[in-house]
Design a protein around this motif. Structure first.
Motif, PDB file in Angstrom:
ATOM      1  N   GLN A   1     -33.962   8.691  72.040  1.00  0.00           N
ATOM      2  CA  GLN A   1     -33.812   7.277  72.332  1.00  0.00           C
ATOM      3  C   GLN A   1     -32.593   7.048  73.203  1.00  0.00           C
TER       4      GLN A   1
ATOM      5  N   CYS B   1     -37.758   5.153  74.433  1.00  0.00           N
ATOM      6  CA  CYS B   1     -38.065   6.234  73.485  1.00  0.00           C
ATOM      7  C   CYS B   1     -38.919   7.256  74.216  1.00  0.00           C
TER       8      CYS B   1
ATOM      9  N   TRP C   1     -41.936   0.881  66.326  1.00  0.00           N
ATOM     10  CA  TRP C   1     -40.565   0.450  66.545  1.00  0.00           C
ATOM     11  C   TRP C   1     -40.100  -0.328  65.313  1.00  0.00           C
TER      12      TRP C   1
ATOM     13  N   GLN D   1     -33.384  -1.859  62.062  1.00  0.00           N
ATOM     14  CA  GLN D   1     -32.678  -1.731  60.791  1.00  0.00           C
ATOM     15  C   GLN D   1     -31.527  -2.725  60.793  1.00  0.00           C
TER      16      GLN D   1
ATOM     17  N   PHE E   1     -35.005   1.792  65.930  1.00  0.00           N
ATOM     18  CA  PHE E   1     -35.573   3.132  65.841  1.00  0.00           C
ATOM     19  C   PHE E   1     -36.995   3.150  66.364  1.00  0.00           C
ATOM     20  N   CYS E   2     -37.350   4.209  67.059  1.00  0.00           N
ATOM     21  CA  CYS E   2     -38.761   4.480  67.262  1.00  0.00           C
ATOM     22  C   CYS E   2     -39.129   5.669  66.389  1.00  0.00           C
ATOM     23  N   ALA E   3     -40.378   5.696  65.964  1.00  0.00           N
ATOM     24  CA  ALA E   3     -40.867   6.747  65.080  1.00  0.00           C
ATOM     25  C   ALA E   3     -42.268   7.131  65.519  1.00  0.00           C
TER      26      ALA E   3
ATOM     27  N   PHE F   1     -38.374  10.303  63.368  1.00  0.00           N
ATOM     28  CA  PHE F   1     -37.598   9.185  63.887  1.00  0.00           C
ATOM     29  C   PHE F   1     -36.638   9.666  64.967  1.00  0.00           C
TER      30      PHE F   1
ATOM     31  N   GLY G   1     -31.981   6.515  67.192  1.00  0.00           N
ATOM     32  CA  GLY G   1     -31.732   5.085  67.209  1.00  0.00           C
ATOM     33  C   GLY G   1     -30.867   4.619  68.359  1.00  0.00           C
TER      34      GLY G   1
ATOM     35  N   GLN H   1     -31.929   9.125  54.492  1.00  0.00           N
ATOM     36  CA  GLN H   1     -31.061   8.701  55.596  1.00  0.00           C
ATOM     37  C   GLN H   1     -29.614   8.891  55.180  1.00  0.00           C
TER      38      GLN H   1
ATOM     39  N   GLY I   1     -30.247   9.016  61.535  1.00  0.00           N
ATOM     40  CA  GLY I   1     -31.652   8.626  61.537  1.00  0.00           C
ATOM     41  C   GLY I   1     -32.320   9.017  60.235  1.00  0.00           C
TER      42      GLY I   1
END
Lengths: 110, 116
Positions: A6, A23, A34, A37, A86-88, A100, A103, B37, B42
């Motif tokens: 990322q 990402c 996406w 958090q 975050f992308c996962a 993941f 971030g 986490q 992450g």
């Protein structure tokens, strides 16, 4: 295994500014999400977007699966947008797992 | 409807003790996932369940970690003989489908584990 990268890692914006988060993933994936958090640690779903483009208010996302990247656009940023994005991705190579990225930490200044 | 819930929200334990973390998925969700986490990091994928079955346990950090799911609903993650490096937030997620279908994951608030 699949690598998820990322960028940028950190981003500071003035309230009202626009931004693009990226990402990249190293192999074909089944799904991509996406998340935001928030400062309390809760992961909030933004987009479920294995391919194509989606929009939700000031946010939109585009995934180009054939080129192995996804973009998250934030327009007219607000202080409440601060947090980590975050992308996962899901991978079934060598067994299923969700991977993941590290971030993008966003801070929006008033 | 209710989201994913986890208990306890915080757990402080002494090194060497066993701990059990609980996850209640969204009603009707067939798949359930556990992540870890560490501070400022992450998410690390640990294990997933499709129904009551966990096809692959290789993501668990060591043999001190185990997980089970009963009745296609509640899941528990157990850490035996806790070590300080186990300190982290443990997150649970659930999805309506599973890895080969619609798999949008929804997360609980997490359990913050501190091992002294």
């Amino acid at each position: 295994g699949i690598q998820v990268e990322q960028s940028p890692p950190d981003l500071i914006l003035q309230e009202g500014a626009n931004s693009t988060l990226r990402c990249n993933f190293s192999d074909s994936v089944n799904n991509l999400q996406w998340f935001h958090q928030n400062p309390w640690g809760q992961l909030i779903n933004l987009f479920y977007i294995p391919s194509g483009t989606k929009q939700n208010g000031r946010l939109s996302a585009t995934t180009v699966a054939t080129e192995r990247y996804s973009l998250l656009y934030i327009s007219s940023s607000q202080t409440t947008d601060s947090g980590v994005y975050f992308c996962a991705v899901d991978s079934n190579t060598g067994g299923f797992k969700t991977i993941f990225g590290a971030g993008t930490r966003l801070f929006v200044k008033a | 409807g209710a989201g994913v819930s986890q208990s306890p929200s915080n757990k402080v334990t002494e090194k060497g003790k066993d701990v059990e973390l609980r996850c209640d998925p969204i009603s009707g969700h067939t798949a359930l996932y556990w992540y870890r986490q560490s501070l400022g990091q992450g998410l690390e994928f640990l294990i997933y369940f499709q129904g009551n079955s966990a096809p692959d346990k290789s993501g668990l950090p060591s043999d001190r970690f185990s997980a089970e799911r009963t009745g296609g609903s509640v899941s528990t993650l157990t850490i035996q003989r806790t070590q300080q490096e186990d300190s982290a937030v443990y997150l649970c997620a659930s999805s309506l489908g599973g890895p080969t279908s619609y798999n949008e994951q929804f997360f609980g608030p997490g359990t913050r584990l501190t091992v002294l």
